[in-house]
Scaffold this motif. Structure first.
Motif, PDB file in Angstrom:
ATOM      1  N   PRO A 288       0.836  -1.200   0.000  1.00  0.00           N
ATOM      2  CA  PRO A 288       0.000   0.000   0.000  1.00  0.00           C
ATOM      3  C   PRO A 288       0.876   1.259   0.000  1.00  0.00           C
ATOM      4  CG  PRO A 288      -0.781  -1.573   1.642  1.00  0.00           C
ATOM      5  CD  PRO A 288       0.549  -2.080   1.157  1.00  0.00           C
ATOM      6  N   HIS A 289       0.382   2.280  -0.684  1.00  0.00           N
ATOM      7  CA  HIS A 289       1.080   3.566  -0.681  1.00  0.00           C
ATOM      8  C   HIS A 289       0.323   4.519   0.231  1.00  0.00           C
ATOM      9  CE1 HIS A 289       3.302   7.072  -1.880  1.00  0.00           C
ATOM     10  NE2 HIS A 289       2.231   7.644  -2.404  1.00  0.00           N
ATOM     11  N   ARG A 290       1.015   5.015   1.268  1.00  0.00           N
ATOM     12  CA  ARG A 290       0.383   5.923   2.229  1.00  0.00           C
ATOM     13  C   ARG A 290       0.806   7.359   1.938  1.00  0.00           C
ATOM     14  NH1 ARG A 290       0.983   4.242   8.283  1.00  0.00           N
ATOM     15  NH2 ARG A 290       3.219   4.452   7.817  1.00  0.00           N
ATOM     16  N   VAL A 291      -0.184   8.229   1.903  1.00  0.00           N
ATOM     17  CA  VAL A 291       0.067   9.653   1.675  1.00  0.00           C
ATOM     18  C   VAL A 291      -0.302  10.405   2.953  1.00  0.00           C
ATOM     19  CG1 VAL A 291      -0.525  11.678   0.300  1.00  0.00           C
ATOM     20  CG2 VAL A 291      -0.491   9.403  -0.769  1.00  0.00           C
ATOM     21  N   PRO A 292       0.657  11.112   3.560  1.00  0.00           N
ATOM     22  CA  PRO A 292       0.332  11.884   4.765  1.00  0.00           C
ATOM     23  C   PRO A 292      -0.514  13.096   4.392  1.00  0.00           C
ATOM     24  CG  PRO A 292       2.584  12.316   4.078  1.00  0.00           C
ATOM     25  CD  PRO A 292       2.077  11.218   3.183  1.00  0.00           C
ATOM     26  N   LEU A 293      -1.589  13.299   5.109  1.00  0.00           N
ATOM     27  CA  LEU A 293      -2.477  14.429   4.827  1.00  0.00           C
ATOM     28  C   LEU A 293      -2.089  15.624   5.689  1.00  0.00           C
ATOM     29  CD1 LEU A 293      -5.915  12.571   4.621  1.00  0.00           C
ATOM     30  CD2 LEU A 293      -4.424  13.274   2.736  1.00  0.00           C
ATOM     31  N   THR A 294      -1.860  16.754   5.048  1.00  0.00           N
ATOM     32  CA  THR A 294      -1.530  17.992   5.755  1.00  0.00           C
ATOM     33  C   THR A 294      -2.811  18.776   6.033  1.00  0.00           C
ATOM     34  OG1 THR A 294      -1.288  19.223   3.699  1.00  0.00           O
ATOM     35  CG2 THR A 294       0.666  18.063   4.513  1.00  0.00           C
ATOM     36  N   ASP A 295      -2.659  19.867   6.766  1.00  0.00           N
ATOM     37  CA  ASP A 295      -3.829  20.699   7.064  1.00  0.00           C
ATOM     38  C   ASP A 295      -4.491  21.192   5.786  1.00  0.00           C
ATOM     39  OD1 ASP A 295      -3.384  20.365   9.751  1.00  0.00           O
ATOM     40  OD2 ASP A 295      -2.350  22.285  10.029  1.00  0.00           O
ATOM     41  N   ALA A 296      -3.695  21.582   4.796  1.00  0.00           N
ATOM     42  CA  ALA A 296      -4.250  22.105   3.545  1.00  0.00           C
ATOM     43  C   ALA A 296      -5.031  21.012   2.810  1.00  0.00           C
ATOM     44  CB  ALA A 296      -3.134  22.652   2.667  1.00  0.00           C
ATOM     45  N   MET A 297      -4.504  19.804   2.800  1.00  0.00           N
ATOM     46  CA  MET A 297      -5.196  18.699   2.134  1.00  0.00           C
ATOM     47  C   MET A 297      -6.502  18.365   2.845  1.00  0.00           C
ATOM     48  SD  MET A 297      -1.990  16.109   1.557  1.00  0.00           S
ATOM     49  CE  MET A 297      -0.379  16.710   1.068  1.00  0.00           C
ATOM     50  N   ILE A 298      -6.462  18.338   4.166  1.00  0.00           N
ATOM     51  CA  ILE A 298      -7.668  17.997   4.934  1.00  0.00           C
ATOM     52  C   ILE A 298      -8.740  19.060   4.751  1.00  0.00           C
ATOM     53  CG2 ILE A 298      -8.564  17.742   7.273  1.00  0.00           C
ATOM     54  CD1 ILE A 298      -5.945  16.304   7.979  1.00  0.00           C
ATOM     55  N   ALA A 299      -8.337  20.328   4.716  1.00  0.00           N
ATOM     56  CA  ALA A 299      -9.304  21.407   4.494  1.00  0.00           C
ATOM     57  C   ALA A 299      -9.974  21.244   3.132  1.00  0.00           C
ATOM     58  CB  ALA A 299      -8.607  22.763   4.593  1.00  0.00           C
ATOM     59  N   LEU A 300      -9.194  20.888   2.133  1.00  0.00           N
ATOM     60  CA  LEU A 300      -9.757  20.671   0.787  1.00  0.00           C
ATOM     61  C   LEU A 300     -10.755  19.507   0.806  1.00  0.00           C
ATOM     62  CD1 LEU A 300      -7.800  20.666  -2.561  1.00  0.00           C
ATOM     63  CD2 LEU A 300      -9.374  18.821  -2.029  1.00  0.00           C
ATOM     64  N   LEU A 301     -10.394  18.430   1.476  1.00  0.00           N
ATOM     65  CA  LEU A 301     -11.268  17.251   1.513  1.00  0.00           C
ATOM     66  C   LEU A 301     -12.566  17.541   2.265  1.00  0.00           C
ATOM     67  CD1 LEU A 301      -8.633  14.432   2.185  1.00  0.00           C
ATOM     68  CD2 LEU A 301      -9.871  14.859   0.058  1.00  0.00           C
ATOM     69  N   LYS A 302     -12.467  18.261   3.356  1.00  0.00           N
ATOM     70  CA  LYS A 302     -13.663  18.559   4.141  1.00  0.00           C
ATOM     71  C   LYS A 302     -14.632  19.466   3.390  1.00  0.00           C
ATOM     72  CE  LYS A 302     -11.883  17.853   8.826  1.00  0.00           C
ATOM     73  NZ  LYS A 302     -11.576  18.477  10.133  1.00  0.00           N
ATOM     74  N   ALA A 303     -14.112  20.228   2.454  1.00  0.00           N
ATOM     75  CA  ALA A 303     -14.974  21.131   1.672  1.00  0.00           C
ATOM     76  C   ALA A 303     -15.640  20.424   0.503  1.00  0.00           C
ATOM     77  CB  ALA A 303     -14.148  22.312   1.161  1.00  0.00           C
ATOM     78  N   LEU A 304     -15.223  19.176   0.218  1.00  0.00           N
ATOM     79  CA  LEU A 304     -15.793  18.449  -0.919  1.00  0.00           C
ATOM     80  C   LEU A 304     -17.208  17.962  -0.621  1.00  0.00           C
ATOM     81  CD1 LEU A 304     -12.880  16.110  -2.113  1.00  0.00           C
ATOM     82  CD2 LEU A 304     -13.873  18.023  -3.371  1.00  0.00           C
ATOM     83  N   PRO A 305     -18.107  18.058  -1.591  1.00  0.00           N
ATOM     84  CA  PRO A 305     -19.431  17.452  -1.416  1.00  0.00           C
ATOM     85  C   PRO A 305     -19.319  15.929  -1.524  1.00  0.00           C
ATOM     86  CG  PRO A 305     -19.211  18.314  -3.638  1.00  0.00           C
ATOM     87  CD  PRO A 305     -17.967  18.732  -2.894  1.00  0.00           C
ATOM     88  N   ARG A 306     -20.060  15.226  -0.674  1.00  0.00           N
ATOM     89  CA  ARG A 306     -20.050  13.750  -0.735  1.00  0.00           C
ATOM     90  C   ARG A 306     -21.142  13.310  -1.693  1.00  0.00           C
ATOM     91  NH1 ARG A 306     -17.286  10.314   3.627  1.00  0.00           N
ATOM     92  NH2 ARG A 306     -15.978  11.848   4.685  1.00  0.00           N
TER      93      ARG A 306
END
Length: 428
Positions: A288-306
């Motif tokens: 598996p390839h793991r990508v560490p999520l930074t604050d900027a990445m998490i903010a982008l993800l939380k703003a995404l519509p599900r």
């Protein structure tokens, strides 16, 4: 001594009514007449300890004289210890086997393609998959029987493109090999596969990874990165958002386009891509390839519509196409040119930068503008690092160290970081 049947003439045979009739001339030769008047020849005879009824064909297609001749030949064969019925079965089996082997490469490819193409996700990839074989292999192999194809025939296909179009040639070889494997499994071919690489073509062709020129995608220049990011933030749309996530994570377009919510662990601040996942470029037997999520990445993800399982869903449903991200990148370039800028082009080729080139930009940033370890950058790009021995013993993917690196990269994109980033507190 049994009574000998009267020898009927052809006219008498033709007038026989429904039933089974002795026609004489050869003991056991009979005429079968069905209720609808159809007539056929039958030889009733004992073969060893078995009683056989051997069909000799229809009348008048097989004449009376011919039927008597065939019956006499069959009885002579029996006296020689041959069972005509078994001989006929063996001949039929040989004929069927010959017919199974009598399959052309074009026919075999179409049969294999019918099974393979549904496994491919996009119509574009299905077209490309087929086109490589149709363009390069079919002209040489198409009309040949799969059983007759030799290594020399395969080399006739590959030699013209092996040195100049190595990646394409490799794909052609693999697809020809699979087609011949399919033909063998279906009973149309025997023997070794002439398109196999190991122990075969590897002995007469250069290794692809030794001769294939690395494809360099037009990359965003470091000095343009902050301006490009600012322009990207001014754009709406799921394509622009996916492109931003790709830039922050330095991931491949496919990894982003097919990313799913169950790969995201916001609590652990990780994005985990499993081996064999669509467009992951990770072999099913890989790690598996793991990508560490930074604050900027998490903010982008939380703003995404599900809107389903995918992080980034196309307006009409399903995954985004590679063209969507490419269009967003192209639009940024065109807008900059219209306002008097030079656009976003590769430093060497001056070609317009493409999404995959963001990974090159990240790698150059690590080398030229930071003190982060190069191996960490390679791991971030999901590249294999080190020898097989080293890979076996070094199982760490340096996730927390990489988190600091990706956070610094994000700040560089936004223009917050200094041009020279010094690694502090992430070594040891």
């Amino acid at each position: 001594m049994p009574k000998r049947a009267k020898e009927l003439s052809a006219i008498e045979v033709r007038r026989l009514g429904p039933g089974v009739h002795n026609v004489g001339g050869v003991a056991g030769l009979l005429m079968q007449v069905s209720d609808n008047g159809a007539q056929s020849w039958l030889l009733r005879v004992r073969v060893g300890d078995k009683r056989r009824e051997i069909g000799l064909g229809p009348f008048p297609e097989v004449s009376l004289a011919k039927a008597r001749e065939k019956a006499a030949e069959a009885k002579e064969a029996i006296r020689s210890g041959v069972d005509p019925v078994e001989v006929r079965k063996a001949a039929r089996s040989a004929l069927l086997a010959s017919q199974r082997l009598g399959l052309t490469f074009s026919e075999a490819f179409e049969k294999y393609a019918a099974k393979k193409l549904p496994e491919l996700r996009t119509e574009r990839y299905r077209d490309q998959w087929r086109a490589t074989v149709v363009k390069y292999a079919i002209p040489e192999l198409g009309g040949m029987l799969v059983q007759d194809i030799t290594r020399e025939d395969i080399l006739r296909v590959l030699h013209p493109i092996w040195e100049t179009r190595t990646e394409t040639a490799t794909k052609v070889r693999q697809r020809v090999e699979k087609t011949l494997d399919y033909a063998k499994a279906a009973g149309h071919r025997t023997g070794d596969n002439p398109a196999a690489w190991r122990g075969n073509l590897e002995l007469v062709l250069s290794s692809p990874n030794k001769i294939a020129a690395k494809e360099n995608y037009p990359a965003l220049q470091l000095d343009d990165a902050a301006r490009w990011w600012a322009d990207l933030q001014s754009r709406d749309g799921i394509g622009a958002t996916a492109l931003a996530f790709q830039a922050l994570t330095a991931s491949r377009s496919g990894a982003v386009r097919f990313a799913t919510w169950d790969e995201i662990d916001l609590g652990a601040r990780l994005w985990t891509i499993q081996p064999g996942r669509a467009a992951s470029k990770i072999a099913p037997t890989g790690k598996p390839h793991r990508v560490p999520l930074t604050d900027a990445m998490i903010a982008l993800l939380k703003a995404l519509p599900r809107m389903g399982d995918l992080l980034f869903t196309a307006p009409r449903g399903g995954s985004l196409s590679d063209a969507t991200l490419g269009k967003s990148m192209r639009s940024l370039h065109e807008v900059d040119v219209k306002r008097g800028g030079v656009g976003y082009v590769d430093a060497k080729t001056k070609a317009q930068a493409v999404p995959h080139g963001l990974r090159s930009c990240f790698r150059v940033w690590v080398t030229e503008r930071t003190n982060f370890d190069g191996d960490m950058a390679e791991i971030a790009l999901a590249h294999i690092v080190g020898s097989k021995v080293r890979q076996a013993y070094d199982r760490s993917d340096m996730i927390e160290k990489r988190r600091a690196m990706m956070d610094a990269w994000g700040r560089f994109l936004t223009g917050e970081a200094e041009r020279k980033v010094v690694k502090i507190g992430v070594g040891g």
